[in-house]
Write an enzyme that holds these catalytic residues in place. Structure first.
Site, PDB file in Angstrom:
ATOM      1  N   LYS A 104       0.967  -1.376   0.107  1.00 51.47           N
ATOM      2  CA  LYS A 104       0.228   0.094   0.007  1.00 51.47           C
ATOM      3  C   LYS A 104       1.035   1.113   0.127  1.00 51.47           C
ATOM      4  CE  LYS A 104      -1.802   3.037   1.853  1.00 51.47           C
ATOM      5  NZ  LYS A 104      -1.449   4.521   1.669  1.00 51.47           N
ATOM      6  N   GLU A 146      10.004  16.200  14.888  1.00 52.39           N
ATOM      7  CA  GLU A 146      10.069  15.968  13.634  1.00 52.39           C
ATOM      8  C   GLU A 146       9.478  17.150  12.655  1.00 52.39           C
ATOM      9  OE1 GLU A 146       9.104  12.495  11.542  1.00 52.39           O
ATOM     10  OE2 GLU A 146      10.970  12.308  11.101  1.00 52.39           O
ATOM     11  N   GLU A 191       9.042   1.644  11.124  1.00 51.69           N
ATOM     12  CA  GLU A 191      10.227   2.588  10.683  1.00 51.69           C
ATOM     13  C   GLU A 191       9.451   3.874  10.841  1.00 51.69           C
ATOM     14  OE1 GLU A 191      13.257   1.411  10.590  1.00 51.69           O
ATOM     15  OE2 GLU A 191      13.247  -0.398   9.874  1.00 51.69           O
ATOM     16  N   CYS A 215      13.539  10.656   7.343  1.00 45.94           N
ATOM     17  CA  CYS A 215      13.422  10.458   8.767  1.00 45.94           C
ATOM     18  C   CYS A 215      15.060  10.389   9.584  1.00 45.94           C
ATOM     19  CB  CYS A 215      12.870   9.181   8.742  1.00 45.94           C
ATOM     20  SG  CYS A 215      13.739   7.919   7.616  1.00 45.94           S
TER      21      CYS A 215
HETATM   22  P1  NAD Z   1       2.119   8.695   7.362  1.00 46.76           P
HETATM   23  O1  NAD Z   1       2.610   8.198   8.292  1.00 46.76           O
HETATM   24  O2  NAD Z   1       1.174   9.764   7.223  1.00 46.76           O
HETATM   25  O3  NAD Z   1       1.807   7.767   6.252  1.00 46.76           O
HETATM   26  C1  NAD Z   1       2.639   6.640   5.790  1.00 46.76           C
HETATM   27  C2  NAD Z   1       1.725   5.458   4.986  1.00 46.76           C
HETATM   28  O4  NAD Z   1       0.851   5.205   5.981  1.00 46.76           O
HETATM   29  C3  NAD Z   1       1.053   6.044   3.914  1.00 46.76           C
HETATM   30  O5  NAD Z   1       1.051   5.176   2.785  1.00 46.76           O
HETATM   31  C4  NAD Z   1      -0.407   6.192   4.456  1.00 46.76           C
HETATM   32  O6  NAD Z   1      -1.437   6.420   3.396  1.00 46.76           O
HETATM   33  C5  NAD Z   1      -0.500   5.327   5.397  1.00 46.76           C
HETATM   34  N1  NAD Z   1      -1.542   5.206   6.377  1.00 46.76           N
HETATM   35  C6  NAD Z   1      -2.102   6.635   7.021  1.00 46.76           C
HETATM   36  N2  NAD Z   1      -3.014   6.456   8.011  1.00 46.76           N
HETATM   37  C7  NAD Z   1      -2.866   4.929   8.101  1.00 46.76           C
HETATM   38  C8  NAD Z   1      -3.808   4.064   8.988  1.00 46.76           C
HETATM   39  N3  NAD Z   1      -4.806   4.591   9.755  1.00 46.76           N
HETATM   40  N4  NAD Z   1      -3.556   2.674   8.642  1.00 46.76           N
HETATM   41  C9  NAD Z   1      -2.792   2.209   7.745  1.00 46.76           C
HETATM   42  N5  NAD Z   1      -1.674   3.123   6.885  1.00 46.76           N
HETATM   43  C10 NAD Z   1      -2.132   4.309   7.038  1.00 46.76           C
HETATM   44  O7  NAD Z   1       3.607   9.196   6.748  1.00 46.76           O
HETATM   45  P2  NAD Z   1       3.743  10.193   5.435  1.00 46.76           P
HETATM   46  O8  NAD Z   1       3.429  11.456   5.814  1.00 46.76           O
HETATM   47  O9  NAD Z   1       3.424   9.516   4.378  1.00 46.76           O
HETATM   48  O10 NAD Z   1       5.532  10.485   5.741  1.00 46.76           O
HETATM   49  C11 NAD Z   1       6.101  11.053   6.419  1.00 46.76           C
HETATM   50  C12 NAD Z   1       6.407  10.565   7.574  1.00 46.76           C
HETATM   51  O11 NAD Z   1       7.139   9.287   7.603  1.00 46.76           O
HETATM   52  C13 NAD Z   1       7.392  11.517   8.586  1.00 46.76           C
HETATM   53  O12 NAD Z   1       6.975  11.286   9.898  1.00 46.76           O
HETATM   54  C14 NAD Z   1       8.863  10.524   8.429  1.00 46.76           C
HETATM   55  O13 NAD Z   1       9.662  10.690   9.645  1.00 46.76           O
HETATM   56  C15 NAD Z   1       8.378   8.862   8.478  1.00 46.76           C
HETATM   57  N6  NAD Z   1       9.312   8.359   7.615  1.00 46.76           N
HETATM   58  C16 NAD Z   1      10.099   7.384   8.360  1.00 46.76           C
HETATM   59  C17 NAD Z   1      11.067   6.610   7.489  1.00 46.76           C
HETATM   60  C18 NAD Z   1      11.732   5.700   8.302  1.00 46.76           C
HETATM   61  O14 NAD Z   1      12.542   4.812   7.691  1.00 46.76           O
HETATM   62  N7  NAD Z   1      11.879   5.219   9.660  1.00 46.76           N
HETATM   63  C19 NAD Z   1      11.333   6.816   6.291  1.00 46.76           C
HETATM   64  C20 NAD Z   1      10.459   7.568   5.514  1.00 46.76           C
HETATM   65  C21 NAD Z   1       9.446   8.294   6.271  1.00 46.76           C
END
Ligand code: NAD
Length: 473
Positions: A169, A378, A244, A278
């Site tokens: 997804k 963050e 992650e 991140c």
């Molecule tokens: P997000 O958490 O909003 O979304 C990530 C994914 O989860 C998307 O595909 C989203 O559609 C999905 N999602 C959202 N709500 C959900 C739910 N209730 N159930 C299941 N899936 C759901 O994050 P984002 O805005 O896409 O990305 C930015 C964030 O990701 C930042 O906080 C960043 O730190 C983190 N990030 C972490 C890493 C890592 O490896 N640690 C890498 C990249 C980004």
């Protein structure tokens, strides 16, 4: 205008049951450049069912067959590298040099997984028992927008190497990149259902995958808030979960560091991926006695950094991915000013001469205290905080004074000192005088930066369960 109307289930491109259309933007202009028809919960259920059907046969494939599959996937991704690069720049706004690296990284992770699998022993012994590492089942892989292709390929590579089948997804904001990845991976000719890719909203498709009883494993990259929600949902069916999440990584500049090296390193670590990383080193810890010297060099260097047109090769910071992300970064810059941090570079608004697109000024605050909001939360944009420390113990205390623990950086001209400091840092990875990535090493967070590890043998084992056989010898 690109219209994307297909998802990938059971080895075929199909029209989703979901009928919501979602706009896709070029963040450098703020213009709509495409639309994607989103999958819904029913599509997610079909994808899970296809992965479940494929699992019994796929899980019994010989590891050599899977190594060959991963190599074919790698070759297929390499063949589409230029298309993917274009989509990364167009839809995500990555500066060209970063965009090229991202496009290559997406194929490299498949090759790396093939190497790990090649060397991995699925059967070993423990006392008199034989221990077999067995694939978990259907894996749900949920990825964010800040490295769409890299995360899809990285998670798929580990899941398939282990013998799991998968439902991916991806972020709905990355549909153009996902379309290219899907087309490439289809070319690799894997059996139907082994991997399925359903672009949809987190609250519908993501939630369905996280709660479905036929999904045995979840691997999620994204925000800490969503990660916690997924963990709660997954508890109901006791899924294995790898998370992650976010970070607030410290860049610890020791008092013996050569600032001509430490300053460029700190800016690169802080502004990587336009600050939307991140692992960005967003808290720069500097010895109080050398603070002014450090600040002067930072100001000089930041003036040379271009935030602007991602297609201009001189650009190192591209636009934020969305209006929402731009607003979020602006809000944090305002909070930093209001909380009394000293703005030494950048600030609110767009860079000079730029009047459209979601561009941010490369921003550095000094005299930041560890309890200020900009030092704790963050930001996910090019906004850095310099925090002064008194001695090495103080630096270590500040570095660990965070709910996160994903990555840390140490800069020193004494390798022994740097190693001693690294040993005391609570983070999944500590990089000493380098920004290099090591694909064989585990990646993941301590504390609220996540659970579990990706990459290398640790990443493969996240999709495996040990089974002990007694009395078979
Ligand atoms: P997000 O958490 O909003 O979304 C990530 C994914 O989860 C998307 O595909 C989203 O559609 C999905 N999602 C959202 N709500 C959900 C739910 N209730 N159930 C299941 N899936 C759901 O994050 P984002 O805005 O896409 O990305 C930015 C964030 O990701 C930042 O906080 C960043 O730190 C983190 N990030 C972490 C890493 C890592 O490896 N640690 C890498 C990249 C980004």
């Amino acid at each position: 205008m690109q219209i994307i109307e297909q998802i990938y289930i059971d080895g075929a491109f199909v029209t989703p049951h979901g009928d919501e259309y979602f706009d896709l933007f070029n963040p450098a202009t703020g213009q709509v450049i495409g639309r994607v028809r989103l999958a819904d919960a029913e599509d997610a259920r079909k994808a899970i069912a296809a992965a479940k059907r494929a699992f019994p046969t796929f899980s019994r494939t010989d590891k050599r067959e899977r190594v060959a599959m991963l190599r074919r996937m790698h070759a297929a991704m390499v063949a589409k590298e230029d298309d993917l690069f274009e989509a990364i720049v167009e839809e995500y706004g990555a500066p060209v040099s970063r965009g090229r690296w991202m496009a290559q990284h997406a194929s490299n992770v498949l090759l790396e997984a093939a190497k790990v699998l090649d060397d991995y022993a699925f059967v070993r012994s423990a006392g008199t028992a034989e221990v077999v590492m067995q694939p978990l089942g259907v894996a749900g892989l949920i990825t964010p927008w800040n490295s769409d292709a890299g995360f899809i390929c990285g998670k798929l590579a580990a899941a398939l190497a282990a013998g799991c089948t998968a439902v991916v997804k991806p972020s709905e904001m990355s549909a153009m990149q996902t379309r290219i990845v899907t087309a490439a991976l289809h070319e690799a000719g894997l059996p139907p259902g082994v991997f399925n890719i359903v672009t949809g909203r987190g609250e519908t498709v993501g939630a369905q995958i996280s709660s479905h009883p036929d999904v045995a494993k979840l691997s999620f990259t994204g925000s800490t808030a969503v990660g916690k929600a997924i963990l709660r949902t997954a508890a109901e069916t006791l899924k294995r979960v790898t998370l992650e999440l976010g970070g607030k990584s410290p860049m610890i500049v020791l008092d013996d560091a050569n600032f001509d090296e430490a300053v460029p390193l700190a800016l690169q670590a802080g502004f990587m991926n336009s600050g939307q990383a991140c692992i960005a080193g967003t808290r720069i810890l500097v010895p109080q006695a050398r603070l002014e010297e450090f600040e002067a060099k930072i100001v000089e260097r930041v003036a040379e950094i271009q935030s602007g047109d991602p297609r201009d090769p001189r650009t190192s910071i591209g636009p934020m991915v969305s209006q929402k992300q731009w607003d979020r970064v602006q809000r944090y810059i305002r909070i930093g000013i209001d909380e009394g941090a000293r703005l030494i570079a950048g600030g609110e608004g767009r860079p000079q001469g730029v009047d459209t697109g979601w561009f941010v000024r490369p921003t550095v605050f000094s005299h930041v205290k560890s309890d200020m909001t900009i030092a704790r939360e963050e930001i996910f944009g090019p906004v850095l905080s310099i925090i002064a420390y008194h001695n090495t113990e103080d630096a270590i205390r500040i570095a660990n004074d965070t709910p996160y623990g994903l990555q840390a950086y140490v800069c020193s001209s004494d390798a022994g000192r740097a190693r001693a400091v690294a040993a005391q840092i609570e983070a999944g990875r500590v990089l000493v005088n380098t920004l290099a990535h090591e694909p064989a090493a585990p990646f993941g967070g301590f504390k609220q930066s996540g659970i579990g590890r990706e990459y290398g043998t640790f990443g493969l084992e996240a999709f495996l369960e040990p089974k002990a056989l007694l009395g078979v010898a």
